[in-house]
Design a protein around this motif. Structure first.
Motif, short mmCIF file in Angstrom:
data_model
loop_
_atom_site.label_atom_id
_atom_site.label_comp_id
_atom_site.label_asym_id
_atom_site.label_seq_id
_atom_site.Cartn_x
_atom_site.Cartn_y
_atom_site.Cartn_z
N GLY A 169 0.80 -1.14 0.03
CA GLY A 169 -0.06 0.02 0.10
C GLY A 169 0.82 1.00 0.06
N ASP A 170 0.06 2.44 -0.04
CA ASP A 170 0.95 3.62 -0.12
C ASP A 170 1.57 3.87 1.19
OD1 ASP A 170 0.69 3.90 -2.72
OD2 ASP A 170 -1.37 4.99 -2.80
N ASP A 188 4.17 7.64 8.19
CA ASP A 188 3.14 7.66 7.04
C ASP A 188 1.91 7.81 7.64
OD1 ASP A 188 4.95 7.58 4.93
OD2 ASP A 188 4.63 5.45 4.54
N ALA A 200 -5.08 10.06 7.45
CA ALA A 200 -5.02 8.53 6.53
C ALA A 200 -6.16 7.97 6.89
CB ALA A 200 -3.73 8.07 7.34
N ASN A 220 -8.85 9.54 4.28
CA ASN A 220 -8.56 9.57 2.95
C ASN A 220 -8.00 8.26 2.33
OD1 ASN A 220 -9.44 12.32 2.73
ND2 ASN A 220 -7.61 13.05 3.66
N GLN A 221 -7.41 7.36 3.43
CA GLN A 221 -6.57 6.00 2.71
C GLN A 221 -7.13 4.99 4.03
OE1 GLN A 221 -2.72 8.34 2.76
NE2 GLN A 221 -2.40 6.99 1.20
N ASP A 259 -8.08 1.75 3.32
CA ASP A 259 -7.71 0.57 2.86
C ASP A 259 -6.17 0.49 3.04
OD1 ASP A 259 -10.35 0.01 2.42
OD2 ASP A 259 -10.09 0.47 0.15
N ASP A 260 -5.36 1.67 2.92
CA ASP A 260 -3.93 1.56 3.07
C ASP A 260 -3.68 1.45 4.42
OD1 ASP A 260 -3.46 1.63 0.18
OD2 ASP A 260 -3.34 3.81 0.21
#
Length: 452
Positions: free
Chosen positions: A318-319, A325, A346, A349-350, A352-353
């Motif tokens: 993932g990102d 991060d 995070a 906006n992210q 799943d990551d």
């Protein structure tokens, strides 16, 4: 000559005091062994603190390693007409729910009779109720039954479908029967109550039937009819409990970001607590020369090194790949710091990551899984911490055996001293007796010479 029973009696010397001093001197040999035992016991206690801190961190890591945490949803309702409960099948979204009508249960009131406790049945018979969706099994009514007896029979034999009571409307007594289920299909349509009454029983008025009704709600413009005020399936994964008719409500289903944030905070706090515990246990005060119980301990260094290696590593897939991060950074003093704004971004906006970073694709691939696995290896029977505890326990046992052997040798030495002192006491007593005898003899000779 009688034997000496108390040291010093024969010699006049304080041999008992001297023996006690020799015992105290011999017992000094126990002090370094006892200190070694206490040192190892203190280490075992310190390892227990280390183990407790690791267990708390493992618990926090296990919570973050649960994929369901990142799928959890929270539900809020704006309005008083409905409550909402979500399951794992729910999807984030906003829903306008208008409760137009609540589901109600049907009821039936029989004709009036003069008294509730007078017999109104002549011969065994059966009471029948008809519903909108068909009939239920008939209810046996015994000969001589009163209105009260009929009520009790309905409550006992209707398989929970009916609830009967007696009401007095001011002009007489009626049997009031309510359906226990709501909805139009569960409505009571009629009963043969008046047909089973004995000849001569006078009734007045007619049966009063009130039909049950279905609930009616509108969800995002779609009408939904339900026989119950608890509606499942109208919104995927959401159960609606209707409370009030003619109300407009808004239901919002969203990701439970608070649960995720609290889980990450708990992880950071657990790590920092562990780091503080290790710092206390390995500290050295140069001014006083005092050192922590685990100062210089190899097992503790191995624990710190293993955790530092895991937390400095990367997560693939993932990102979000490193702790920074997601807002977590390793400080100079070895503690973790959390930037909540980065974490919140995070989560929003992210998601799943973020789930991949902590929970991974399996129980060991995410950061939390790696920490959990590392701690598990430290704490298992062959791990660094347990090996250290077992080593200290073996040394305590060995020192205990050495202590016992030394105590035995000390007692043997003291007993040898006691025997030697007793022999000395006896010898000196004999010498004193001989001296006294010779003194007396010499005194007698001197006296004879003087007289001659």
């Amino acid at each position: 000559m009688a034997s000496i029973t108390s040291l010093g009696v024969g010699s006049g010397l304080d041999l008992t005091g001297l023996l006690d001093q020799l015992r105290e001197a011999e017992q000094q040999k126990l002090v370094p062994i006892q200190q070694q035992v206490e040192s190892e016991q203190a280490k075992i206690s310190a390892y227990g603190q280390l183990k407790g801190g690791l267990s708390q961190l493992q618990t926090a890591a296990s919570a973050l390693n649960n994929a369901e945490l990142y799928e959890s949803l929270t539900t809020s309702v704006d309005g008083d007409g409905v409550r909402a409960v979500t399951s794992n099948d729910a999807q984030p979204g906003q829903y306008d729910v208008a409760v137009e009508r609540l589901a109600t249960a049907g009821s039936l009131a029989t004709e009036r009779v003069a008294a509730p406790d007078e017999a109104i049945i002549d011969g065994d018979t059966e009471l029948v109720f008809a519903f909108s969706d068909g009939e239920m099994d008939s209810i046996a009514i015994a000969e001589g039954s009163s209105l009260e007896n009929i009520r009790d029979a309905i409550n006992a034999e209707s398989d929970g479908r009916l609830n009967a009571s007696i009401i007095n409307d001011g002009e007489g007594y009626r049997l009031s029967v309510n359906a226990t289920e709501t909805g139009a299909d569960a409505s009571i349509q009629s009963t043969n109550f008046s047909d089973i009454l004995a000849d001569g029983v006078v009734t007045s008025d007619t049966q009063v039937v009130q039909a049950g009704q279905d609930a009616l709600v509108n969800v995002n413009g779609i009408d939904i009819v339900s026989s119950s005020n608890q509606i499942e399936g109208a919104i995927q994964g959401v159960t609606l409990d209707l409370n009030e008719a003619n109300t407009s409500n808004t239901i919002t289903v969203a990701q439970d970001s608070q649960a995720i944030s609290e889980g990450v905070k708990a992880f950071v706090e657990a790590f920092n607590t562990l780091k503080g515990t290790i710092g206390d246990l390995t500290a050295f005060d140069a001014a006083s020369g005092q050192a922590g119980q685990l100062n210089g301990d190899s097992a503790t260094r191995a624990v710190e090194s293993s955790l530092r290696g895991v937390l400095s590593g990367m997560v693939d897939g993932g990102d979000l790949q490193v702790l920074s991060d997601v807002g977590i950074s390793l400080q100079v003093d070895g503690t973790l710091s959390l930037d909540e704004s980065v974490l919140d971004s995070a989560i929003a906006n992210q998601p799943d990551d973020l789930a991949n970073f902590f929970a991974g694709s399996d129980s060991k691939s995410g950061m939390a899984g790696q920490v959990n696995e590392a701690i598990g290896q430290m704490l298992n029977d062959s791990g660094a911490v347990q090996n250290a505890i077992s080593g200290s326990e073996r040394r305590v046992e060995s020192f205990g055996d050495r202590l016992s052997r030394t105590e035995v040798r000390i007692e043997e030495t003291v007993e040898r001293y006691r025997t030697q002192f007793a022999q000395l006491d006896t010898l000196m007593s004999q010498m004193n007796s001989t001296s006294n005898y010779l003194t007396q003899q010499l005194a007698g000779l001197n006296q004879q010479q003087t007289q001659s």
